[in-house]
Scaffold this motif. Structure first.
Motif, mmCIF file in Angstrom:
data_model
loop_
_atom_site.group_PDB
_atom_site.id
_atom_site.type_symbol
_atom_site.label_atom_id
_atom_site.label_comp_id
_atom_site.label_asym_id
_atom_site.label_seq_id
_atom_site.Cartn_x
_atom_site.Cartn_y
_atom_site.Cartn_z
ATOM 1 N N MET A 40 0.853 -1.179 0.000
ATOM 2 C CA MET A 40 0.000 0.000 0.000
ATOM 3 C C MET A 40 0.891 1.232 0.000
ATOM 4 O O MET A 40 1.814 1.343 0.806
ATOM 5 N N ILE A 41 0.634 2.141 -0.945
ATOM 6 C CA ILE A 41 1.340 3.417 -1.007
ATOM 7 C C ILE A 41 0.316 4.496 -0.679
ATOM 8 O O ILE A 41 -0.686 4.629 -1.388
ATOM 9 N N GLU A 42 0.563 5.227 0.401
ATOM 10 C CA GLU A 42 -0.341 6.305 0.791
ATOM 11 C C GLU A 42 0.309 7.641 0.450
ATOM 12 O O GLU A 42 1.485 7.857 0.722
ATOM 13 N N PHE A 43 -0.483 8.525 -0.142
ATOM 14 C CA PHE A 43 -0.008 9.830 -0.550
ATOM 15 C C PHE A 43 -0.430 10.879 0.474
ATOM 16 O O PHE A 43 -1.314 10.640 1.300
ATOM 17 N N GLU A 44 0.197 12.036 0.439
ATOM 18 C CA GLU A 44 -0.050 13.101 1.406
ATOM 19 C C GLU A 44 -1.523 13.506 1.475
ATOM 20 O O GLU A 44 -2.003 13.905 2.528
ATOM 21 N N ASP A 45 -2.260 13.422 0.373
ATOM 22 C CA ASP A 45 -3.673 13.833 0.370
ATOM 23 C C ASP A 45 -4.619 12.719 0.813
ATOM 24 O O ASP A 45 -5.825 12.880 0.776
ATOM 25 N N GLY A 46 -4.071 11.571 1.229
ATOM 26 C CA GLY A 46 -4.888 10.452 1.685
ATOM 27 C C GLY A 46 -5.201 9.414 0.621
ATOM 28 O O GLY A 46 -5.731 8.349 0.926
ATOM 29 N N THR A 47 -4.874 9.704 -0.636
ATOM 30 C CA THR A 47 -5.066 8.726 -1.704
ATOM 31 C C THR A 47 -4.186 7.515 -1.421
ATOM 32 O O THR A 47 -3.061 7.649 -0.948
ATOM 33 N N ARG A 48 -4.719 6.335 -1.709
ATOM 34 C CA ARG A 48 -3.954 5.104 -1.496
ATOM 35 C C ARG A 48 -3.932 4.276 -2.773
ATOM 36 O O ARG A 48 -4.951 4.109 -3.439
ATOM 37 N N LEU A 49 -2.749 3.747 -3.076
ATOM 38 C CA LEU A 49 -2.558 2.825 -4.194
ATOM 39 C C LEU A 49 -2.217 1.470 -3.600
ATOM 40 O O LEU A 49 -1.273 1.353 -2.815
ATOM 41 N N PHE A 50 -3.017 0.466 -3.934
ATOM 42 C CA PHE A 50 -2.767 -0.901 -3.498
ATOM 43 C C PHE A 50 -2.292 -1.705 -4.699
ATOM 44 O O PHE A 50 -2.911 -1.658 -5.760
ATOM 45 N N VAL A 51 -1.172 -2.418 -4.532
ATOM 46 C CA VAL A 51 -0.652 -3.297 -5.575
ATOM 47 C C VAL A 51 -0.631 -4.699 -4.991
ATOM 48 O O VAL A 51 0.077 -4.964 -4.017
ATOM 49 N N ASP A 52 -1.434 -5.577 -5.572
ATOM 50 C CA ASP A 52 -1.615 -6.933 -5.058
ATOM 51 C C ASP A 52 -1.106 -7.934 -6.082
ATOM 52 O O ASP A 52 -1.440 -7.849 -7.265
ATOM 53 N N ARG A 53 -0.295 -8.880 -5.637
ATOM 54 C CA ARG A 53 0.172 -9.941 -6.530
ATOM 55 C C ARG A 53 -0.885 -11.031 -6.591
ATOM 56 O O ARG A 53 -1.360 -11.519 -5.564
ATOM 57 N N THR A 54 -1.290 -11.363 -7.797
ATOM 58 C CA THR A 54 -2.278 -12.419 -8.001
ATOM 59 C C THR A 54 -1.639 -13.531 -8.829
ATOM 60 O O THR A 54 -0.527 -13.378 -9.323
ATOM 61 N N GLY A 55 -2.360 -14.609 -9.011
ATOM 62 C CA GLY A 55 -1.872 -15.709 -9.834
ATOM 63 C C GLY A 55 -1.725 -15.329 -11.297
ATOM 64 O O GLY A 55 -0.978 -15.947 -12.042
ATOM 65 N N GLU A 56 -2.409 -14.256 -11.686
ATOM 66 C CA GLU A 56 -2.383 -13.811 -13.089
ATOM 67 C C GLU A 56 -1.476 -12.606 -13.308
ATOM 68 O O GLU A 56 -1.395 -12.086 -14.407
ATOM 69 N N GLY A 57 -0.827 -12.106 -12.260
ATOM 70 C CA GLY A 57 0.032 -10.930 -12.395
ATOM 71 C C GLY A 57 -0.174 -9.978 -11.242
ATOM 72 O O GLY A 57 -0.144 -10.380 -10.087
ATOM 73 N N LEU A 58 -0.422 -8.714 -11.556
ATOM 74 C CA LEU A 58 -0.625 -7.692 -10.540
ATOM 75 C C LEU A 58 -2.021 -7.096 -10.655
ATOM 76 O O LEU A 58 -2.548 -6.936 -11.754
ATOM 77 N N ASP A 59 -2.583 -6.748 -9.509
ATOM 78 C CA ASP A 59 -3.892 -6.088 -9.454
ATOM 79 C C ASP A 59 -3.674 -4.737 -8.779
ATOM 80 O O ASP A 59 -3.058 -4.667 -7.717
ATOM 81 N N PHE A 60 -4.150 -3.669 -9.413
ATOM 82 C CA PHE A 60 -3.988 -2.314 -8.891
ATOM 83 C C PHE A 60 -5.333 -1.763 -8.455
ATOM 84 O O PHE A 60 -6.338 -1.967 -9.127
ATOM 85 N N SER A 61 -5.340 -1.050 -7.341
ATOM 86 C CA SER A 61 -6.554 -0.426 -6.846
ATOM 87 C C SER A 61 -6.170 0.929 -6.259
ATOM 88 O O SER A 61 -5.176 1.048 -5.545
#
Length: 61
Positions: A32-53
């Motif tokens: 999880m990458i959290e930015f100063e404004d509260g936005t969060r980027l989640f990078v999840d490893r799945t069986g098919e590659g990467l999932d971004f949220s």
């Protein structure tokens, strides 16, 4: 089916100019990458590659 190029452009637009506040291992397979404004980027490893949220931060009203 989602066009990966369009998705990448949308993610770039959402994150452009944001300053990183903290990076954490949110779960075993996820960062999880959290930015100063509260936005969060989640990078999840799945069986098919990467999932971004992205969850957008809240602005003061």
């Amino acid at each position: 089916m989602v066009d990966m190029d369009d998705e990448a452009v949308r993610m770039t637009d959402l994150l452009r100019g944001k300053a990183v506040k903290v990076i954490k291992r949110h779960r075993t397979q996820e960062v999880m990458i959290e930015f100063e404004d509260g936005t969060r980027l989640f990078v999840d490893r799945t069986g098919e590659g990467l999932d971004f949220s992205i969850t957008e931060g809240r602005t003061a009203e």
